[in-house]
Scaffold this motif. Structure first.
Motif, mmCIF file in Angstrom:
data_model
loop_
_atom_site.group_PDB
_atom_site.id
_atom_site.type_symbol
_atom_site.label_atom_id
_atom_site.label_comp_id
_atom_site.label_asym_id
_atom_site.label_seq_id
_atom_site.Cartn_x
_atom_site.Cartn_y
_atom_site.Cartn_z
ATOM 1 N N ILE A 1 5.026 3.425 2.552
ATOM 2 C CA ILE A 1 4.970 2.271 1.665
ATOM 3 C C ILE A 1 4.974 1.062 2.587
ATOM 4 O O ILE A 1 5.959 0.838 3.316
ATOM 5 C CB ILE A 1 6.172 2.239 0.696
ATOM 6 C CG1 ILE A 1 6.185 3.490 -0.184
ATOM 7 C CG2 ILE A 1 6.115 0.998 -0.187
ATOM 8 C CD1 ILE A 1 7.298 4.435 0.087
ATOM 9 N N VAL A 2 3.859 0.342 2.647
ATOM 10 C CA VAL A 2 3.692 -0.695 3.653
ATOM 11 C C VAL A 2 3.233 -2.008 3.037
ATOM 12 O O VAL A 2 2.619 -2.040 1.969
ATOM 13 C CB VAL A 2 2.688 -0.253 4.755
ATOM 14 C CG1 VAL A 2 3.164 1.015 5.434
ATOM 15 C CG2 VAL A 2 1.297 -0.081 4.206
ATOM 16 N N SER A 3 3.518 -3.092 3.771
ATOM 17 C CA SER A 3 3.050 -4.403 3.363
ATOM 18 C C SER A 3 2.926 -5.269 4.609
ATOM 19 O O SER A 3 3.617 -5.061 5.608
ATOM 20 C CB SER A 3 4.047 -5.058 2.388
ATOM 21 O OG SER A 3 3.522 -6.274 1.892
ATOM 22 N N ARG B 1 0.863 -1.178 0.000
ATOM 23 C CA ARG B 1 0.000 0.000 0.000
ATOM 24 C C ARG B 1 0.900 1.229 0.000
ATOM 25 O O ARG B 1 1.970 1.215 0.601
ATOM 26 C CB ARG B 1 -0.866 0.048 1.266
ATOM 27 C CG ARG B 1 -1.891 -1.021 1.360
ATOM 28 C CD ARG B 1 -2.728 -0.794 2.643
ATOM 29 N NE ARG B 1 -3.516 -1.949 2.917
ATOM 30 C CZ ARG B 1 -3.204 -2.908 3.786
ATOM 31 N NH1 ARG B 1 -2.127 -2.801 4.512
ATOM 32 N NH2 ARG B 1 -3.991 -3.950 3.954
ATOM 33 N N VAL B 2 0.424 2.307 -0.631
ATOM 34 C CA VAL B 2 1.114 3.591 -0.602
ATOM 35 C C VAL B 2 0.114 4.575 -0.026
ATOM 36 O O VAL B 2 -0.979 4.754 -0.561
ATOM 37 C CB VAL B 2 1.571 4.014 -2.008
ATOM 38 C CG1 VAL B 2 2.210 5.391 -1.968
ATOM 39 C CG2 VAL B 2 2.529 2.979 -2.589
ATOM 40 N N ILE B 3 0.489 5.191 1.101
ATOM 41 C CA ILE B 3 -0.458 5.987 1.884
ATOM 42 C C ILE B 3 0.153 7.346 2.223
ATOM 43 O O ILE B 3 1.323 7.430 2.598
ATOM 44 C CB ILE B 3 -0.785 5.275 3.213
ATOM 45 C CG1 ILE B 3 -1.282 3.849 2.975
ATOM 46 C CG2 ILE B 3 -1.786 6.074 4.038
ATOM 47 C CD1 ILE B 3 -1.202 2.965 4.205
ATOM 48 N N THR B 4 -0.651 8.398 2.130
ATOM 49 C CA THR B 4 -0.276 9.683 2.706
ATOM 50 C C THR B 4 -1.466 10.185 3.511
ATOM 51 O O THR B 4 -2.604 9.773 3.274
ATOM 52 C CB THR B 4 0.164 10.714 1.639
ATOM 53 O OG1 THR B 4 0.799 11.814 2.298
ATOM 54 C CG2 THR B 4 -0.975 11.199 0.799
ATOM 55 N N ASN B 5 -1.204 11.023 4.474
ATOM 56 C CA ASN B 5 -2.251 11.551 5.341
ATOM 57 C C ASN B 5 -2.304 13.064 5.231
ATOM 58 O O ASN B 5 -1.296 13.716 4.963
ATOM 59 C CB ASN B 5 -1.971 11.158 6.805
ATOM 60 C CG ASN B 5 -2.041 9.668 7.001
ATOM 61 O OD1 ASN B 5 -3.049 9.040 6.735
ATOM 62 N ND2 ASN B 5 -0.939 9.076 7.468
ATOM 63 N N LEU B 6 -3.493 13.617 5.475
ATOM 64 C CA LEU B 6 -3.700 15.060 5.408
ATOM 65 C C LEU B 6 -4.476 15.531 6.626
ATOM 66 O O LEU B 6 -5.151 14.739 7.298
ATOM 67 C CB LEU B 6 -4.490 15.422 4.140
ATOM 68 C CG LEU B 6 -3.838 15.040 2.813
ATOM 69 C CD1 LEU B 6 -4.826 15.228 1.675
ATOM 70 C CD2 LEU B 6 -2.579 15.841 2.582
#
Length: 109
Positions: A102-104, A84-89
């Motif tokens: 970048i997680v797995s 998964r590729v994640i960013t937060n706002l």
């Protein structure tokens, strides 16, 4: 305190990190407190507050950041089968410095 872990700790060298990939403007490294079995963070070396606060003059850095994320994500996907590729706002973004996860694997408790 600026609430910017990446400038205050990582980029200043106060907190040592295990680098995954690095360019002139971007650093990807293993998260210091991983939430997933594989947890890598990619950041611009220049302070950019978030995805929604990028100046036109920083578009090149954003492109370079996306290239690094793409390479790291491809490696994670190849080695672990998915990622998964994640960013937060906003209030979801604890550190006010543009960064991508970048997680797995399974989320750690």
């Amino acid at each position: 305190m600026t609430n910017d872990f990446y400038c205050d700790e990582v980029l200043s060298g106060k907190t040592e990190v295990e680098k995954v990939y690095e360019t002139k403007n971007v650093l990807a490294y293993y998260h210091t407190r991983p939430y997933y079995q594989v947890h890598i963070v990619a950041i611009p070396k220049k302070h950019i507050p978030s995805l929604t606060n990028i100046d036109d003059k920083d578009q090149g850095i954003l492109f370079e950041l996306i290239e690094v994320i793409q390479k790291v994500a491809a490696d994670v996907e190849e080695n672990y089968g998915a990622c998964r590729v994640i960013t937060n706002l906003g209030r979801y973004q604890e550190s006010k410095h543009l960064h991508w996860h970048i997680v797995s694997g399974d989320k750690r408790a």
